[in-house]
Design a protein around this motif. Structure first.
Motif, PDB file in Angstrom:
ATOM      1  N   GLY A  85       0.781  -1.231   0.000  1.00  0.00           N
ATOM      2  CA  GLY A  85       0.000   0.000   0.000  1.00  0.00           C
ATOM      3  C   GLY A  85       0.812   1.280   0.000  1.00  0.00           C
ATOM      4  N   GLY A  89       0.381   4.185  -2.765  1.00  0.00           N
ATOM      5  CA  GLY A  89      -0.260   5.367  -2.208  1.00  0.00           C
ATOM      6  C   GLY A  89       0.607   6.605  -2.322  1.00  0.00           C
ATOM      7  N   ILE A 152      -4.081   1.862   0.584  1.00  0.00           N
ATOM      8  CA  ILE A 152      -3.763   2.670  -0.595  1.00  0.00           C
ATOM      9  C   ILE A 152      -4.491   4.011  -0.613  1.00  0.00           C
TER      10      ILE A 152
END
Length: 285
Positions: A85, A89, A152
């Protein structure tokens, strides 16, 4: 003169009343949380011992054992989920802040906000369809993927918000010196906003550390030590859930202890967020 003094006293009285009201509201909010924490410590502290942190669950009905495998499993899942993530992200936040067009950014922000509101069990079902069904086995990979999906949009939105706060003059100065845009981002923008980015990452980690529903579809749980990421893995939320509904008093007591450990882990992450945030604001000021 008397009218001015009277107005001043009236404003002062209103200010004191407002401050008092804020204090009362803060106490009303904190009181239930404090009582819950006190009750959790009262119920769970007595079951905390060395065996609890290093042992594995005993057979059903047998007294003793611990949640060492679940504690390690939670750390593994959070670490793997962060590997999934965090890069996506952060890169998504960089794109929104530095590259994307207005229309595209609007749609990305909209869908990120929508995904933030998706129930976690839905992500568990998605990971179940993508990983568990093809592999025909529950695994740590599937659990980490479900938790990574949750991370995310959180990391993306917090990264974007932090990067937007970096003064635009930093970008202009770097570009004026001949640095290309990607070097400006890597050498100036990201280091300047690093504390805020780390804060957002820690907040996302605290969010996923206590998730149970997606792990029911993916990690499934394990009463032994996990030796391979392609096998089912124990996690504190799953272990607490299983112990809490079990008809054994010792397991119920250990469920309270596990909940206390999970709260302590979340508290440590929150404390880290406060430390990073305080350093960031002091640096900016």
């Amino acid at each position: 003169m008397n009218v001015s003094s009277s107005n001043h006293n009236l404003r002062k009285a209103k200010s004191l009343a407002m401050n008092g009201l804020c204090v009362v509201c803060a106490v009303l909010v904190m009181l239930p949380l404090g009582l819950i924490l006190f009750y959790l410590i009262q119920k769970g502290a007595s079951s905390l011992n060395w065996a609890f942190f290093t042992g594995i669950p005993k057979s059903p009905g047998e007294v003793g054992g611990g949640m060492g495998n679940a504690i390690v499993g939670t750390l593994e899942l959070v670490g793997l989920a962060s590997c999934i993530g965090v890069p996506i992200g952060v890169l998504g936040g960089v794109y929104l802040s530095e590259y994307g067009g207005e229309r595209m950014n609007t749609w990305i922000r909209f869908w990120a906000d929508v995904l933030n509101g998706v129930p976690s069990i839905v992500w568990g079902m998605v990971a179940y369809a993508l990983v568990v069904l093809p592999m025909k086995n529950f695994s740590a990979w599937a659990g980490a993927l479900a938790l990574g999906f949750i991370m995310i949009p959180l990391v993306l939105r917090t990264t974007e918000e932090v990067l937007v706060l970096v003064p635009h003059s930093y970008r202009e100065a770097a570009l004026a010196l001949g640095l290309p845009q990607w070097k400006t981002i890597v050498r100036i923008i990201l280091p300047t906003a690093m504390r805020g980015i780390v804060t957002g990452i820690l907040l996302a980690m605290g969010r996923i550390a206590g998730e149970t529903a997606p792990l029911l579809f993916t990690a499934f749980g394990n009463s032994n030590w996990n030796r391979h990421l392609a096998e089912p893995i124990a996690a504190l939320p799953l272990q607490i859930f299983a112990y809490a509904i079990a008809p054994y008093d010792d397991w119920n007591r250990q469920a309270w202890a596990g909940a206390l450990v999970l709260v302590a882990m979340t508290f440590c992450l929150s404390l880290s967020v406060r430390v990073f945030s305080a350093g960031r604001f002091q640096k900016n000021t």
